[in-house]
Design an enzyme around this catalytic site. Structure first.
Site, PDB file in Angstrom:
ATOM      1  N   TYR A   1      -1.256  -0.901  10.598  1.00 25.98           N
ATOM      2  CA  TYR A   1      -1.416  -1.267   9.189  1.00 25.98           C
ATOM      3  C   TYR A   1      -0.298  -0.680   8.332  1.00 25.98           C
ATOM      4  O   TYR A   1       0.343  -1.381   7.546  1.00 25.98           O
ATOM      5  CB  TYR A   1      -2.777  -0.799   8.669  1.00 25.98           C
ATOM      6  CG  TYR A   1      -3.026  -1.195   7.227  1.00 25.98           C
ATOM      7  CD1 TYR A   1      -3.462  -2.481   6.916  1.00 25.98           C
ATOM      8  CD2 TYR A   1      -2.813  -0.300   6.183  1.00 25.98           C
ATOM      9  CE1 TYR A   1      -3.678  -2.859   5.602  1.00 25.98           C
ATOM     10  CE2 TYR A   1      -3.026  -0.662   4.867  1.00 25.98           C
ATOM     11  CZ  TYR A   1      -3.466  -1.947   4.577  1.00 25.98           C
ATOM     12  OH  TYR A   1      -3.666  -2.319   3.271  1.00 25.98           O
TER      13      TYR A   1
ATOM     14  N   SER B   1       0.854  -1.187   0.000  1.00 19.66           N
ATOM     15  CA  SER B   1       0.000   0.000   0.000  1.00 19.66           C
ATOM     16  C   SER B   1       0.885   1.229   0.000  1.00 19.66           C
ATOM     17  O   SER B   1       1.998   1.209   0.547  1.00 19.66           O
ATOM     18  CB  SER B   1      -0.893   0.004   1.240  1.00 19.66           C
ATOM     19  OG  SER B   1      -1.537   1.254   1.392  1.00 19.66           O
TER      20      SER B   1
END
Length: 242
Positions: A165, A142
């Site tokens: 995350y 990401s």
């Protein structure tokens, strides 16, 4: 394209993983959907078969060593090799927690799937990937894992300070670099991809990109030829900074 090529997609029964399976399946690849839930895996395979895609489910919990070993044994017995591994399975557990609210347990649980799962599955599947003439590994990362973008006030990721995350995806990128170095004398190529902010269950379907758009970069890196890149980080626009 050699239609006998075999693709394993972790967490492939929904979201970006499922759409990646659909796109690669339409190209003639045989799809193995890694799924923790057998029922959901079978339902996903049924949908793919309705589109004349060769697919089957493989029971696979990336946090469970026994499950990973069982998947390796199944693939080895049925196919003898693996051509493409797509590490798609991931979790986002912290919601909108601030640093003061974030517990160590959130970090551990996130890393268990997003980092340790990627490492464990990749390491376990390497003997099968080495039997392929052109093994490929794609790690779903990401832009939130980019340290450069995270410290840039102009970046869309700057204000998204989801520590567990984000840092897990930074660690995934590190694994990509180190695995690429380890595999530099082999035909295997490994890269990280950023699919963008995609509407999936992971974010409550709040993303602005479709799974069709997101899967395109995964498919592109999964099907690169022998002079393609390895050890890199890419999105639709090209190289993403570390």
């Amino acid at each position: 394209m050699d239609k006998s090529k075999i693709v394993l997609i972790t967490g492939g029964n929904k979201g970006i993983g499922f759409e990646t399976a659909r796109q690669l399946g339409k190209m003639g690849y045989e799809i193995l959907l890694g799924s923790r839930n057998e029922k959901r895996g079978l339902e996903a395979v049924t949908l793919l078969k309705k589109e004349n895609i060769k697919a089957k489910t493989v029971g696979l919990d990336v946090t469970n060593p026994t499950s990973i070993l069982s998947a390796v044994e199944q693939i080895e017995q049925e196919y003898g090799l693996l051509d493409i591994l797509i590490n798609n399975a991931g979790v986002f557990l912290e919601g909108n927690l601030t640093l003061n609210e974030l517990e160590l347990s959130h970090l551990r649980s996130t890393y268990e799937t997003n980092v340790f799962g990627v490492f464990s599955v990749t390491k376990a599947m390497l003997p099968l990937l080495r039997k392929s003439s052109s093994g490929r590994i794609v790690n779903l990362s990401s832009g939130l894992g980019s340290l450069t973008l995270n410290k840039d006030p102009k970046s869309e990721f700057y204000n998204v300070n989801t520590i567990a995350y984000n840092s897990s995806k930074t660690a995934v990128n590190a694994l990509t670099v180190f695995f690429a170095k380890e595999l530099s004398n082999s035909p295997i190529k490994i890269n990280s991809v950023c699919p963008g902010f995609t509407a999936t269950d992971l974010n409550g379907n709040s993303g602005y990109r479709s799974v069709k758009q997101a899967a395109s970069i995964v498919v592109k890196l999964a099907t690169i030829n022998n002079d393609g890149p390895t050890g890199g980080f890419f999105d639709d626009d090209g190289v993403v900074p570390w």
